[in-house]
Design a protein around this motif. Structure first.
Motif, short mmCIF file in Angstrom:
data_model
loop_
_atom_site.label_atom_id
_atom_site.label_comp_id
_atom_site.label_asym_id
_atom_site.label_seq_id
_atom_site.Cartn_x
_atom_site.Cartn_y
_atom_site.Cartn_z
N ALA A 13 -2.39 3.90 -10.53
CA ALA A 13 -1.08 4.54 -10.33
C ALA A 13 -0.19 4.26 -11.53
N ILE A 14 -0.77 3.62 -12.54
CA ILE A 14 0.09 3.17 -13.65
C ILE A 14 -0.27 3.93 -14.92
N GLU A 358 3.44 10.00 -6.35
CA GLU A 358 2.91 9.89 -4.99
C GLU A 358 2.86 8.42 -4.58
N ILE A 359 3.44 8.12 -3.43
CA ILE A 359 3.35 6.75 -2.90
C ILE A 359 1.88 6.47 -2.60
N PRO A 360 1.30 5.39 -3.17
CA PRO A 360 -0.13 5.11 -2.90
C PRO A 360 -0.35 4.79 -1.42
N PHE A 365 2.56 2.95 4.40
CA PHE A 365 2.66 4.30 3.82
C PHE A 365 3.54 5.23 4.66
N LEU A 366 3.37 5.20 5.98
CA LEU A 366 4.04 6.18 6.86
C LEU A 366 5.55 6.01 6.85
N LEU A 374 7.91 8.64 -4.72
CA LEU A 374 8.63 7.46 -5.20
C LEU A 374 10.10 7.80 -5.46
N GLU A 375 10.36 8.96 -6.07
CA GLU A 375 11.73 9.34 -6.44
C GLU A 375 12.56 9.65 -5.19
#
Ligand code: M7Y
Ligand code: ZN
Length: 417
Positions: A13-14, A358-360, A365-366, A374-375
């Motif tokens: 994700a980086i 995208e949130i991993p 997560f939910l 993320l934004e």
């Protein structure tokens, strides 16, 4: 839909911001673009999270913050080291807090019946804003131990940035809990930092005025405090007007930038950048502590400022580019997913990496629905900060900060004589 991607399939994700910038530039010119690779100390242990999850007004926030940072793979990224907090003890609390206040916290640790000793507790600020809760004393010692571990990481010179997202409790007084702050880990950390650094700069980005930190150092020039906060009739704590400049030797070593509701990323960043540029020039700090309270974000129940991760991220990035030993602390932040988003982003800023939107997939997560991004999006509420009002405030601050430069240079001149 939560896809249960297997570990190896999860794309990193980086995106190291450095690699993007440097791949097209001849190596000898890279240095000017790449933010200096910083070694970052991230203070964490399972006990730290378990205890901080108990804080009544931010229940389980600590685990959401840590787990989101972990889900982005930031804790296994080269320049970061996870350091467990040292065991904070009574002696650490007593560097700022009074014996009787510390004794009360210790007594309350085992106390089940929160109604008992009401008058005693009221006297020390333990009330509805700062309710007592089981293990309150263990939480207090652990938070202070974590921030002091961050200080140690910086004084060891092995790390340029140290992070403790469970710290940042800027309202707590010597003998009184206030504004949901039970112990002032910031004052205790600043005191420790002055043992190794000549001039330490404290910056408070929380929605609220960093009143107790300012008051603790209002009479000394060894620490300069700068606070950007909402300042309007009836808003807590009610202090922090631009006229609030400190006293005696500490005169002009307190800077306050009062703001109105609705401020946006661009306006906030412009004000912070201008003020901090002058402060850095005049005070020439050798170490920095930044309180990154996330209750200034859009969507917070405080419903005051209209900031997103971009605004606060740019402010922290600007200060980190001074390449001074810097301690990043948490603070307010009552929309838990947004607070986790904010401090994950700031951890990435410290590492100089960009995160995917995208949130991993991860345990919580939910809680990042409905968009799982993320934004966060600014609202279209009006910005009550007028250009004239901001210009007047910033000019007033400039005039006073330049006096600090004169005090500093007179000080140096006298040293030379
Ligand atoms: C009790 C909480 C902390 C929570 N809260 C809101 C958030 C969500 C629902 C109520 C407040 O206004 N609080 C306060 C109450 C009295 C005095 C101060 C504060 C907050 C201080 C702060 O954030 N400083 O940085
Ligand atoms: Zn706050």
């Amino acid at each position: 839909p939560v896809t249960n991607l297997r570990e190896k399939e999860v794309p990193t994700a980086i995106t190291p911001a450095v690699s993007k910038v440097t791949e097209k530039i001849p190596t000898d010119q890279v240095a000017q673009f790449a933010p200096k690779l910083r070694r970052v100390a991230y203070i964490w242990s399972p006990q730290l999270i378990d205890l901080c999850n108990l804080l009544p007004r931010v229940l389980h926030r600590a685990s959401r913050v840590h787990t989101l940072i972990e889900s982005y793979g930031l804790l296994t990224y080269g320049p970061i080291t996870v350091l467990p907090p040292i065991e904070g003890g009574k002696e650490h609390l007593l560097t700022f807090h009074s014996q009787e206040y510390v004794d009360l916290l210790e007594f309350l640790n085992e106390e089940e019946d929160s109604e008992k000793w009401m008058e005693k507790k009221e006297e020390f600020g333990i009330s509805c804003d700062c309710p007592s809760f089981p293990r309150i004393f263990e939480v207090a010692k652990m938070i202070v131990g974590a921030s002091l571990t961050g200080v140690q990481a910086l004084t060891s010179k092995e790390y340029q940035v140290a992070i403790n997202w469970t710290g940042g409790w800027h309202h707590s007084r010597r003998d009184e809990a206030a504004g949901f702050c039970y112990v002032n880990d910031i004052v205790i950390s600043l005191l420790k930092l002055t043992e190794s650094f000549k001039r330490v700069l404290y910056i408070d980005l929380d929605l609220h005025h960093g009143d107790a930190v300012q008051d603790a150092f209002a009479h000394t020039s060894r620490i300069m405090t700068v606070s950007f906060h909402k300042y309007s009739p009836g808003f807590y704590p009610g202090t922090g007007s631009v006229e609030d400049v400190g006293y005696g030797r500490g005169r002009y070593h307190c800077v306050n930038v009062p703001l109105e509701d609705g401020i946006t990323d661009v306006v906030f960043y412009t004000v912070v950048k201008r003020v901090m540029f002058e402060v850095q020039k005049a005070y020439q700090p050798s170490a920095v502590v930044i309180q990154c309270g996330a209750d200034c974000l859009v969507g917070d129940p405080m419903n005051s400022f209209n900031l997103t991760l971009k605004g606060i991220g740019n402010c922290v990035d600007f200060i980190l580019r001074w390449n001074l030993p810097t301690l990043l602390l948490g603070g307010g932040g009552y929309h838990t997913p947004n607070t986790a988003r904010c401090w994950t982003q700031l951890t990435a800023v410290a590492l100089g990496v960009r995160l995917k939107s995208e949130i991993p997939d991860h345990q919580f997560f939910l809680e990042y629905g409905p968009d799982y991004q993320l934004e966060i999006t600014p609202s279209n509420r009006p910005d009550l900060n007028t250009k004239d009002c901001l210009r007047t405030t910033v000019q007033t601050v400039f005039r006073r900060v330049r006096l600090v430069f004169q005090v500093l240079s007179i000080g140096n001149w006298m040293l030379v004589q």
